[in-house]
Design an enzyme around this catalytic site. Structure first.
Site, short mmCIF file in Angstrom:
data_model
loop_
_atom_site.label_atom_id
_atom_site.label_comp_id
_atom_site.label_asym_id
_atom_site.label_seq_id
_atom_site.Cartn_x
_atom_site.Cartn_y
_atom_site.Cartn_z
CB THR A 56 -1.01 -0.18 1.31
OG1 THR A 56 -1.47 -1.44 1.29
CG2 THR A 56 -2.09 1.09 1.29
CE1 TYR A 143 1.00 -10.75 1.34
CE2 TYR A 143 1.98 -8.43 0.63
CZ TYR A 143 0.71 -9.34 0.94
OH TYR A 143 -0.38 -8.75 0.74
CE LYS A 168 -0.05 -8.71 4.47
NZ LYS A 168 0.16 -7.33 4.04
#
Length: 314
Positions: A56, A143, A168
């Site tokens: 983000t 991730y 994640k």
């Protein structure tokens, strides 16, 4: 700053994880002042942790110097109140370089994004993240998404690396994640390995992930409407199924449908939301593009609708 290990701090967080956007000025240059305000507001609102310069935060679009400045600013603004983690990625050499910069800037941990472009086999992925974990003293969360998807057996290998503290998940395969959780619990029982729901608009799948014991999640909504994100988290953790359902049906599902209207909206729509809330963080950098005017109007209406749903709790 607490002396508790990062994994212990994250394991007991009481709110959604905050992934701030990176602010740019009208000329496209980094706007560090606006970024500081954004981070400070998020922490004041109740963020459980700050993940700076990640997806983000447009990690892909930042120079090394901008990355360093943003991570340092996030560390200063949080002042030890919550953990600060930084993104890192690309190939092994650059990922290690970003990791060392994050450590020098005061970050407590790293979110390791998938390696750039290449499609590697499982052994190569494990080698990549093991190399990254050895580059600094920081703990690492891997991730899982795109070109970095792991078998349960390979996650067990990662869990045996001391400084790799969690995974994640940005894939959303709950069958795979249950097998991962079970394999690590069985093969590495001494580790309190962490798992995170990392899907875009993770609130939509939070109930499903909680069903397999994964309660930590990142909230893009928290970046622009922390009151809505926190109300959902509170309802979820207290078993208030009525409020959870109302917010899912009236806000989060329509938000996901809007997000799916454009490529890159998982970032640019969030940034538009921050601007709608009164903080000018600029536009996204190429190759991402801005939402259309119509979609921004729809987002504004959705935020208003979400807050109306909260008023129904009063």
């Amino acid at each position: 700053m607490t002396s508790d290990p990062l994994a212990a701090r994250l394991a007991r967080v009481q709110g959604p994880l905050f992934f701030p956007v990176t602010a740019y000025g009208p000329d496209g240059a980094l706007d560090l002042e606006a970024f500081r305000v954004h981070v400070a507001r998020g922490v004041d609102a109740g963020a459980a942790a700050v993940f700076a310069c990640c997806g983000t935060g447009e990690f892909h679009a930042l120079t090394l110097e901008e990355f360093r400045d943003c991570v340092a600013a996030a560390v200063e603004e949080t002042a030890g109140r919550v953990p600060v983690l930084a993104g890192t990625g690309y190939g092994a050499a650059l990922a290690a370089q970003y990791a060392r910069i994050a450590e020098e800037a005061g970050a407590e941990g790293l979110l390791a994004l998938p390696p750039y472009l290449v499609v590697a086999d499982q052994a190569g992925l494990v080698r990549h993240y093991t190399h990254l974990a050895a580059a600094t003293s920081l703990d690492v969360i891997v991730y899982q998404r795109d070109n970095a998807i792991f078998t349960p057996e390979r996650v067990v290998e990662l869990a045996r690396v001391d400084k790799i503290i969690g995974l994640k998940d940005g894939l959303g395969d709950l069958d795979l994640m249950q097998r991962v959780v079970s394999a690590v619990r069985r093969e590495v029982p001494e580790r309190d390995f962490l798992y995170f729901n990392g899907l875009p608009t993770a609130e939509l799948t939070a109930l499903a992930y909680r069903g397999i014991g994964i309660i930590l999640y990142s909230s893009a909504v928290f970046a622009f409407a922390p009151d809505i994100a926190l109300a959902f988290h509170r309802a979820l953790t207290t078993g208030d199924d009525k409020t959870v359902g109302r917010l899912l049906d009236g806000f989060f599902v329509p938000l996901v449908e809007l997000r799916n209207e454009g490529r890159g909206y998982a970032v640019s729509l969030v940034k538009a939301g921050v601007r709608l809330e009164g903080l000018d963080v600029g536009e996204v950098r190429p190759p991402l593009t801005e939402p259309t005017d119509r979609h921004i109007e729809e987002l504004a209406a959705l935020i208003e609708q979400g807050r109306a749903l909260l008023e129904g709790d009063a």
